[in-house]
Design a protein around this motif. Structure first.
Motif, PDB file in Angstrom:
ATOM      1  N   LEU A  25      13.739 124.224  88.741  1.00 13.82           N
ATOM      2  CA  LEU A  25      13.296 125.727  88.820  1.00 13.82           C
ATOM      3  C   LEU A  25      12.440 126.153  89.766  1.00 13.82           C
ATOM      4  O   LEU A  25      12.174 127.747  90.006  1.00 13.82           O
ATOM      5  CB  LEU A  25      12.748 126.119  87.457  1.00 13.82           C
ATOM      6  N   LEU A  29      11.897 129.167  91.978  1.00 12.68           N
ATOM      7  CA  LEU A  29      12.149 130.071  92.292  1.00 12.68           C
ATOM      8  C   LEU A  29      10.620 130.087  93.430  1.00 12.68           C
ATOM      9  O   LEU A  29      11.216 131.165  93.967  1.00 12.68           O
ATOM     10  CB  LEU A  29      11.021 129.932  90.842  1.00 12.68           C
ATOM     11  N   TRP A  77      18.679 131.908  94.238  1.00 12.42           N
ATOM     12  CA  TRP A  77      18.944 132.796  91.854  1.00 12.42           C
ATOM     13  C   TRP A  77      19.642 131.615  91.537  1.00 12.42           C
ATOM     14  O   TRP A  77      19.775 130.629  90.049  1.00 12.42           O
ATOM     15  CB  TRP A  77      18.846 134.253  92.155  1.00 12.42           C
ATOM     16  N   CYS A  80      18.174 128.961  90.527  1.00 14.36           N
ATOM     17  CA  CYS A  80      16.893 128.425  89.589  1.00 14.36           C
ATOM     18  C   CYS A  80      18.156 128.610  88.113  1.00 14.36           C
ATOM     19  O   CYS A  80      17.203 127.989  87.323  1.00 14.36           O
ATOM     20  CB  CYS A  80      16.060 129.934  90.126  1.00 14.36           C
ATOM     21  N   SER A  83      19.086 124.674  86.900  1.00 17.42           N
ATOM     22  CA  SER A  83      17.823 124.210  86.986  1.00 17.42           C
ATOM     23  C   SER A  83      17.233 124.814  85.935  1.00 17.42           C
ATOM     24  O   SER A  83      16.910 123.730  84.983  1.00 17.42           O
ATOM     25  CB  SER A  83      16.863 124.536  88.414  1.00 17.42           C
TER      26      SER A  83
END
Length: 473
Positions: A25, A29, A77, A80, A83
């Motif tokens: 994550l 990010l 994204w 993200c 994750s």
């Protein structure tokens, strides 16, 4: 096959998977928030230019099929989101095959990013995350007990990380053998943290103890990872404690945290008895095939690790399945920093109003105390540290950085802590100067409140402006 699974490691697998999802994550990010300035269509090292000259076979990536900033943002994204779903435990609610496919998604997406990331993604922990992430695909979920082979391969990665780092130190800088490297390291490391000043001022005997403990943890303890319990758990715990010490002493992105994730694989955590169905034959076959492949690919990293010409942080295959690692084979004695300044004057002079750009993590203003950013990765700040070591590390990206600052490029300025110029009034000229930085003494800190003392060394880049028409009416 009774030997194939280890039900007593159920909680170990759960903790490992959730922690790895957390690292994923942070990595996605970081990519989502920084890529436009670094790799975007108008970035310092644009992806479209890279994929034109590097074939897919050398750097497999989705972006060889098509690239746009919108597509890159979508991949980052999406990474993200997946994750976060894995962190929340979605894989435990899916059938085994679907859970494995879900774990494959972030690996494939991050591989696509790393393989076009060029200089910005040339750090060892990128390959380490990919190697660990690929192996995590085969850890399974609640439908099967944790496979012994995968847990041992996780420890095999950790062994190579730690033992390889220990060997590169002993073969490299003599200060590691003399136990004196930490006299300098906390001051000269790439990205100091809020406690680095205090670590630097620890008594020298304690620095020698630190260095000796580091050698023990990296050269002796890794062999205990494959010992019977509770020795393996003790080895894993010792490595975790060492990594947390490093977290306190500096900002090393997620290197320490992914190492902690790997160390969890050695821990036999109490979880009670859980009944699970028989392991499917197809799953056993897939795990055995993956294990055989990874062991076969381990040949070159092992040869490198044992070689007197050992290299650090290199991938031996384009999928980053098995890699070699290492850090700080040599330690700088002096810290240099590149300070970038701009002026609005049409004719730059030494007495012009030069205003300094402030970076988020890189030392700049001597009074600015470092902050904790890790596990978040400040890629530009890290590369500025390399640029101070030698202009050769800056390459084409530093020229592109200066151009973006002269344009007041919004995406580039977002990577900085502060720009000294308003958005509608870009500087006419940019220059860069090299300074020597050292940690202040206790007395200097009390008297000035400054973390650093800096001394001008030389010009790094003479005053430069954009070619062509004037930037402002």
């Amino acid at each position: 096959m009774d030997w194939f699974t280890a039900p007593e490691y159920w909680l170990t697998r759960l903790v490992l998977q959730r922690a790895l999802a957390g690292v994923y994550l942070v990595a996605f990010l970081t990519a989502a928030l920084q890529f436009r300035a670094l790799l975007g269509e108008r970035g310092m090292l644009p992806v479209p230019r890279f994929v034109e000259r590097v074939p897919f076979t050398r750097a497999p990536s989705l972006f060889h099929l098509r690239y746009s900033d919108r597509l890159f943002a979508g991949c980052a994204w999406t990474g993200c989101a997946v994750s976060a779903a894995l962190l929340a435990g979605l894989d435990g609610l899916l059938p085994l095959g679907a859970a494995m496919c879900l774990w494959l998604v972030p690996w494939a997406l991050y591989l696509s990013i790393v393989n076009v990331g060029q200089t910005w993604y040339g750090f060892g922990w990128e390959s380490l995350l990919l190697e660990t992430g690929f192996l995590a695909v085969f850890l399974g979920n609640d439908e099967v007990a944790p496979p012994v082979l995968v847990l041992f391969l996780m420890r095999w990665i950790l062994f190579r990380v730690e033992f390889g780092a220990g060997l590169i130190k002993m073969r490299g800088d003599a200060c590691w053998r003399k136990l004196t490297c930490l006299y300098h390291h906390h001051e000269t490391q790439p990205m100091p943290g809020p406690l680095s000043w205090f670590f630097h001022h620890l008594p020298k005997p304690l620095h020698r103890v630190e260095a000796a403990a580091n050698h023990f943890t990296q050269l002796v303890v890794p062999f205990l990872l494959f010992a019977p319990q509770p020795l393996a758990t003790a080895a894993g715990c010792l490595m975790i404690v060492t990594q947390l010490w490093l977290v306190l002493s500096g900002n090393f992105a997620w290197l320490n945290w992914i190492t902690v994730v790997l160390a969890v694989s050695a821990l036999e955590l109490p979880a009670g008895r859980r009944s699970v169905p028989d392991t499917p034959l197809w799953y056993e076959s897939v795990v055995l095939a993956a294990a055989a492949l990874l062991l076969f690919l381990s040949y070159r990293p092992v040869v490198n690790m044992l070689s007197r010409r050992q290299v650090m942080n290199r991938s031996f295959d384009p999928l980053h399945l098995v890699n070699t690692y290492g850090a700080f084979g040599s330690v700088s004695r002096i810290r240099h920093e590149v300070v970038i300044e701009g002026t609005l004057d049409d004719v730059p002079r030494e007495d012009s109003d030069w205003r300094e750009y402030e970076f988020r993590g890189k030392p700049g203003d001597p009074r600015h105390w470092p902050r904790q950013f890790a596990p978040y990765h400040l890629r530009l700040d890290w590369m500025m540290w390399f640029a101070a070591l030698s202009p050769a590390y800056a390459g084409a990206w530093f020229t592109a950085l200066v151009e973006r600052l002269l344009e007041n490029d919004r995406d580039t300025l977002r990577l900085l802590r502060r720009s000294p110029f308003p958005p509608d009034e870009p500087p006419r000229h940019i220059r860069a100067r090299l300074f020597r930085y050292r940690c202040t003494t206790w007395r200097e800190l009390r008297e000035t409140g400054a973390h650093w003392h800096r001394t001008y060394v030389r010009e790094y880049l003479p005053p430069t402006r954009l070619a062509g028409p004037a930037q402002r009416p």
